[in-house]
Design a protein around this motif. Sequence first.
Motif, PDB file in Angstrom:
ATOM      1  N   ASN A  16       0.817  -1.221   0.000  1.00  0.00           N
ATOM      2  CA  ASN A  16       0.000   0.000   0.000  1.00  0.00           C
ATOM      3  C   ASN A  16       0.845   1.263   0.000  1.00  0.00           C
ATOM      4  O   ASN A  16       0.511   2.237  -0.677  1.00  0.00           O
ATOM      5  CB  ASN A  16      -0.972   0.001   1.183  1.00  0.00           C
ATOM      6  CG  ASN A  16      -2.060  -1.035   1.016  1.00  0.00           C
ATOM      7  OD1 ASN A  16      -2.382  -1.456  -0.093  1.00  0.00           O
ATOM      8  ND2 ASN A  16      -2.624  -1.477   2.132  1.00  0.00           N
ATOM      9  N   LYS A  17       1.939   1.260   0.713  1.00  0.00           N
ATOM     10  CA  LYS A  17       2.824   2.425   0.743  1.00  0.00           C
ATOM     11  C   LYS A  17       3.521   2.629  -0.600  1.00  0.00           C
ATOM     12  O   LYS A  17       3.612   3.746  -1.100  1.00  0.00           O
ATOM     13  CB  LYS A  17       3.851   2.270   1.861  1.00  0.00           C
ATOM     14  CG  LYS A  17       4.787   3.443   1.988  1.00  0.00           C
ATOM     15  CD  LYS A  17       5.769   3.244   3.126  1.00  0.00           C
ATOM     16  CE  LYS A  17       6.747   4.404   3.177  1.00  0.00           C
ATOM     17  NZ  LYS A  17       7.792   4.172   4.176  1.00  0.00           N
ATOM     18  N   LEU A  18       3.995   1.540  -1.197  1.00  0.00           N
ATOM     19  CA  LEU A  18       4.727   1.636  -2.460  1.00  0.00           C
ATOM     20  C   LEU A  18       3.817   1.961  -3.636  1.00  0.00           C
ATOM     21  O   LEU A  18       4.178   2.761  -4.510  1.00  0.00           O
ATOM     22  CB  LEU A  18       5.493   0.343  -2.729  1.00  0.00           C
ATOM     23  CG  LEU A  18       6.621   0.025  -1.760  1.00  0.00           C
ATOM     24  CD1 LEU A  18       7.202  -1.350  -2.054  1.00  0.00           C
ATOM     25  CD2 LEU A  18       7.698   1.092  -1.798  1.00  0.00           C
ATOM     26  N   ILE A  19       2.636   1.362  -3.680  1.00  0.00           N
ATOM     27  CA  ILE A  19       1.753   1.547  -4.839  1.00  0.00           C
ATOM     28  C   ILE A  19       1.286   2.994  -4.969  1.00  0.00           C
ATOM     29  O   ILE A  19       0.958   3.455  -6.066  1.00  0.00           O
ATOM     30  CB  ILE A  19       0.557   0.558  -4.811  1.00  0.00           C
ATOM     31  CG1 ILE A  19      -0.145   0.486  -6.174  1.00  0.00           C
ATOM     32  CG2 ILE A  19      -0.447   0.934  -3.725  1.00  0.00           C
ATOM     33  CD1 ILE A  19       0.680  -0.107  -7.271  1.00  0.00           C
ATOM     34  N   MET A  20       1.290   3.733  -3.875  1.00  0.00           N
ATOM     35  CA  MET A  20       0.870   5.139  -3.913  1.00  0.00           C
ATOM     36  C   MET A  20       1.805   5.997  -4.758  1.00  0.00           C
ATOM     37  O   MET A  20       1.446   7.105  -5.155  1.00  0.00           O
ATOM     38  CB  MET A  20       0.778   5.695  -2.484  1.00  0.00           C
ATOM     39  CG  MET A  20      -0.366   5.081  -1.709  1.00  0.00           C
ATOM     40  SD  MET A  20      -0.487   5.541   0.056  1.00  0.00           S
ATOM     41  CE  MET A  20       0.332   7.095   0.163  1.00  0.00           C
ATOM     42  N   GLN A  21       2.989   5.492  -5.075  1.00  0.00           N
ATOM     43  CA  GLN A  21       3.944   6.247  -5.892  1.00  0.00           C
ATOM     44  C   GLN A  21       3.638   6.163  -7.385  1.00  0.00           C
ATOM     45  O   GLN A  21       4.287   6.828  -8.189  1.00  0.00           O
ATOM     46  CB  GLN A  21       5.357   5.749  -5.624  1.00  0.00           C
ATOM     47  CG  GLN A  21       5.811   5.990  -4.195  1.00  0.00           C
ATOM     48  CD  GLN A  21       7.228   5.556  -3.992  1.00  0.00           C
ATOM     49  OE1 GLN A  21       8.118   5.936  -4.753  1.00  0.00           O
ATOM     50  NE2 GLN A  21       7.457   4.750  -2.965  1.00  0.00           N
ATOM     51  N   PHE A  22       2.661   5.344  -7.747  1.00  0.00           N
ATOM     52  CA  PHE A  22       2.334   5.116  -9.154  1.00  0.00           C
ATOM     53  C   PHE A  22       0.887   5.483  -9.426  1.00  0.00           C
ATOM     54  O   PHE A  22       0.058   5.503  -8.513  1.00  0.00           O
ATOM     55  CB  PHE A  22       2.549   3.636  -9.507  1.00  0.00           C
ATOM     56  CG  PHE A  22       3.950   3.161  -9.288  1.00  0.00           C
ATOM     57  CD1 PHE A  22       4.940   3.402 -10.216  1.00  0.00           C
ATOM     58  CD2 PHE A  22       4.285   2.464  -8.130  1.00  0.00           C
ATOM     59  CE1 PHE A  22       6.239   2.967 -10.010  1.00  0.00           C
ATOM     60  CE2 PHE A  22       5.572   2.015  -7.909  1.00  0.00           C
ATOM     61  CZ  PHE A  22       6.559   2.273  -8.855  1.00  0.00           C
ATOM     62  N   ASP A  23       0.575   5.727 -10.694  1.00  0.00           N
ATOM     63  CA  ASP A  23      -0.821   5.889 -11.098  1.00  0.00           C
ATOM     64  C   ASP A  23      -1.566   4.582 -10.829  1.00  0.00           C
ATOM     65  O   ASP A  23      -0.966   3.505 -10.819  1.00  0.00           O
ATOM     66  CB  ASP A  23      -0.918   6.233 -12.590  1.00  0.00           C
ATOM     67  CG  ASP A  23      -0.395   7.631 -12.900  1.00  0.00           C
ATOM     68  OD1 ASP A  23      -0.317   8.472 -11.980  1.00  0.00           O
ATOM     69  OD2 ASP A  23      -0.064   7.874 -14.074  1.00  0.00           O
ATOM     70  N   ASP A  24      -2.870   4.688 -10.637  1.00  0.00           N
ATOM     71  CA  ASP A  24      -3.698   3.507 -10.390  1.00  0.00           C
ATOM     72  C   ASP A  24      -3.868   2.727 -11.694  1.00  0.00           C
ATOM     73  O   ASP A  24      -4.302   3.285 -12.700  1.00  0.00           O
ATOM     74  CB  ASP A  24      -5.058   3.927  -9.834  1.00  0.00           C
ATOM     75  CG  ASP A  24      -5.933   2.747  -9.468  1.00  0.00           C
ATOM     76  OD1 ASP A  24      -5.394   1.714  -9.035  1.00  0.00           O
ATOM     77  OD2 ASP A  24      -7.166   2.850  -9.625  1.00  0.00           O
TER      78      ASP A  24
END
Length: 181
Positions: free
Chosen positions: A104-112
């Motif tokens: 969850n922390k890492l995925i926030m750095q990318f577009d959905d």
Amino acid sequence: MSEKFSELSPELINFIGEQHIYFVGTAGAGGRVNVSPKGMDSLRVQGPNEVIWLNMTGSGNETAAHVLENQRMTIMFCSFGRQPLILRLYGLAQVIHPRDAGWNKLIMQFDDHVGARQIFRLAVDLVQTSCGYAVPHCDYQGERITLAKWADKRGREGVQAYWAEKNTLSLDGKDTGILPD
């Protein structure tokens, strides 16, 4: 011609940020070596010795199988513009799935992206540059939207069903870890 460094310099980090494509190389203990082209604004530099990249759902899942067996990974960037340069990042990788702590922390750095399958973290232990004099000039025309449209059409559940059908084993029959135990 070739230079080696223990970490990424600010200039090399800027170079990475300007690239539209990079290539990921992995291999298990035996079997086939895999090289995959990556794009879609899917790589982030976390520091001078760490990068992460978002892996989208595709027809195979070789990188995940290889990293589970043997963490070695090489990421290569090459300039197709006026100034030639090849940059390779060598190190040990870790695969992070949507079910894993830290996702969850890492995925926030990318577009959905509906098709987001894994994030790979590479601990960089060697940085190498070389000339790139033989790399051709190529013009960037834009991102392909085909993969995102494919995943959006299926939805998250449809993509996960595809994982179960097509992404559980490598070409050499090795587990990719895509499904929980």
